[in-house]
Design an enzyme around this catalytic site. Structure first.
Site, PDB file in Angstrom:
ATOM      1  N   ASP A   9       1.066  -1.071   0.128  1.00 58.89           N
ATOM      2  CA  ASP A   9      -0.180  -0.054  -0.231  1.00 58.89           C
ATOM      3  C   ASP A   9       0.756   1.448   0.022  1.00 58.89           C
ATOM      4  OD1 ASP A   9      -2.760  -1.280   0.380  1.00 58.89           O
ATOM      5  OD2 ASP A   9      -1.721  -1.634   2.512  1.00 58.89           O
ATOM      6  N   THR A  15      -3.439   2.806  -2.620  1.00 61.17           N
ATOM      7  CA  THR A  15      -4.347   2.035  -1.585  1.00 61.17           C
ATOM      8  C   THR A  15      -3.866   2.816  -0.645  1.00 61.17           C
ATOM      9  OG1 THR A  15      -2.738   0.374  -1.940  1.00 61.17           O
ATOM     10  CG2 THR A  15      -4.960  -0.205  -3.397  1.00 61.17           C
ATOM     11  N   GLU A 167       9.238   1.259   1.072  1.00 60.04           N
ATOM     12  CA  GLU A 167       8.254   1.425   2.474  1.00 60.04           C
ATOM     13  C   GLU A 167       8.225   2.946   1.682  1.00 60.04           C
ATOM     14  OE1 GLU A 167       7.103   0.782   4.680  1.00 60.04           O
ATOM     15  OE2 GLU A 167       6.705  -0.871   4.546  1.00 60.04           O
TER      16      GLU A 167
END
Ligand code: BG6
Ligand code: MG
Length: 216
Positions: A9, A15, A167
């Site tokens: 995500d 998302t 990340e």
């Protein structure tokens, strides 16, 4: 570098914004004021702990039944929002990066807190690129605990020092650092500035520069 571990995500697909919108709906119903700034604290955090943080922000308490109810409700709203998700939603640069990693024989892993990760990978039609998938159904400790990345390394049979993690969240960068892996941040938020290197977006990643991190 032997393995490149991706968060899902906010890294492969946008998302993260749907998570924010779905939590906003829950917060409206619970009369909790919740901003985009608060949302940075939720990125990378599993569903249960996200609701705990929101209740703290709003200074609210829920009994066990209501707590479970809103967890289910949030996911219903979220799943409805991502119903139309398909391959076109992938961020630019994802497939070229996968291809370059394959060329260099670097293993590809997924390390996501989401219990919906496999569904999303299949909607994006990228499941087959992954040598290993670890999601929120397979861990007992959420990020910033390093479990999700450590499990990738052990399943792939590579040393943690040979892994890079990509990340967008503080929790995820902290997890990568604790795992003794190279942490690559995506985005411009101050909270990920302590990563080994930060790129604005996945399409800006320079794989050679990432490889150099392993030679230091
Ligand atoms: C992470 C997201 O990837 O997954 C968080 O950054 C989310 O916002 C978490 O709460 C859990 O996701 P899911 O899909 O299991 O609710
Ligand atoms: Mg993320």
């Amino acid at each position: 570098m032997k393995a490149f571990l991706f968060d899902l995500d906010g890294v492969l697909v946008d998302t993260a914004n749907y998570h924010f919108l779905a939590w906003s709906k829950v917060c409206d119903a619970l009369e909790i004021s919740f901003s985009k700034i608060d949302n940075e604290r939720l990125k990378g955090i599993d569903r249960r702990n996200s609701l705990r943080i929101l209740l703290k922000i709003g200074n609210k308490e829920l009994n066990e039944n209501d707590f479970e109810y809103w967890l289910v409700e949030k996911n219903k709203v979220y799943l409805e929002m991502i119903k139309q998700l398909d391959r076109t939603a992938l961020f630019n640069g994802v497939i070229p990066l996968f291809e370059k990693l394959k060329e260099k024989n670097i293993k590809i892993g997924l390390g996501s807190a989401s219990k919906n990760a496999k569904l999303i990978l299949s909607r994006l039609e990228i499941t087959d690129y992954f040598d290993c998938i670890v999601d929120g159904n397979m861990t007992t400790q959420g990020k910033p605990d390093p479990q999700v990345f450590l499990l990738n390394a052990s399943r792939l049979g590579v040393n943690v020092e040979e892994c890079a993690v990509l990340e967008d969240s503080k929790a995820g960068i902290d997890a990568a650092i604790t795992a003794n892996m190279k942490a690559i941040g995506i985005g411009s938020d101050q909270s990920i500035k302590h990563a080994d290197v930060v790129y604005q977006a996945i399409e800006n990643i320079e794989l050679d520069a990432v490889l150099e991190l392993f030679e230091e």
